[in-house]
Design a protein around this motif. Structure first.
Motif: not given
Length: 195
Positions: A10-11, A13
């Protein structure tokens, strides 16, 4: 392969990485016939990185020519006796197929890069290197999607698609589509079957 990064789906990261010594087996397949690309590997189920190997998280692997490739984990099988995980993933650019619908239309006379920018508008991807300077008009008689548009651009301009990502220590900082004359390079190797 030196290491595999695992990133949050989702991010983007970085969550962790897996060193090459913890990769028990791996298989990277790319088909020019159906434009599919997969990366499957086996690793330990009882290491600190194991908890991050989860469906829809992403993995980054080194590709040819010093590029990096991104894949989305879609299945993880655990062998509790051997304490191993089998991970199956597909190329993240496959999500361009469902990114959005593009209405039938005829384009203006545009460069390959301009066509690519239209195809990728509103997606996570952007145009990278383009090896063609001329212009072409493209007609779409039916609804299409960004991935099919890119394939059409490559066909019309007689180029090949190359998908790659850039990252900073596992954090994804860019996804790029290159339109190049030839993906890969001749390395002087030949395989002969039956000998």
């Amino acid at each position: 392969m030196s290491q595999i990064f695992i990133t949050n789906g989702q991010t983007d990261e970085a969550l962790t990485h897996i060193r090459y010594r913890n990769i028990l087996s791996n298989s990277h397949k790319k088909s020019l016939e159906d434009n599919s690309e997969t990366f499957d590997f086996t690793t330990h189920a009882d290491k600190p990185f194991s908890k991050f190997i989860d469906g829809m998280n992403r993995i980054i692997i080194p590709g040819e020519d010093n590029n990096f490739l991104e894949f989305i984990i879609y299945e993880v099988l655990e062998d509790r006796i051997k304490k191993e995980l089998e991970i199956y993933s597909y190329a993240s650019y496959a999500e361009l197929i469902t990114a959005r619908s593009i209405s039938p239309h005829t384009t203006d006379a545009l460069s390959a890069e301009a066509h690519g920018n239209l195809a990728l508008a509103g997606t996570e991807w952007e145009m990278g290197n383009v090896d063609f300077n001329g212009v072409r008009t493209i007609t779409f008689d039916n609804y299409t999607n960004p991935y099919a548009y890119l394939k059409r651009i490559a066909s019309v301009f007689d180029l090949e698609l190359n998908f790659r990502i850039e990252h900073d220590n596992g954090n994804i900082i860019g996804r790029y589509v290159d339109l190049v004359e030839k993906v890969g390079q001749w390395r002087g190797r030949r395989v002969e079957f039956g000998k």
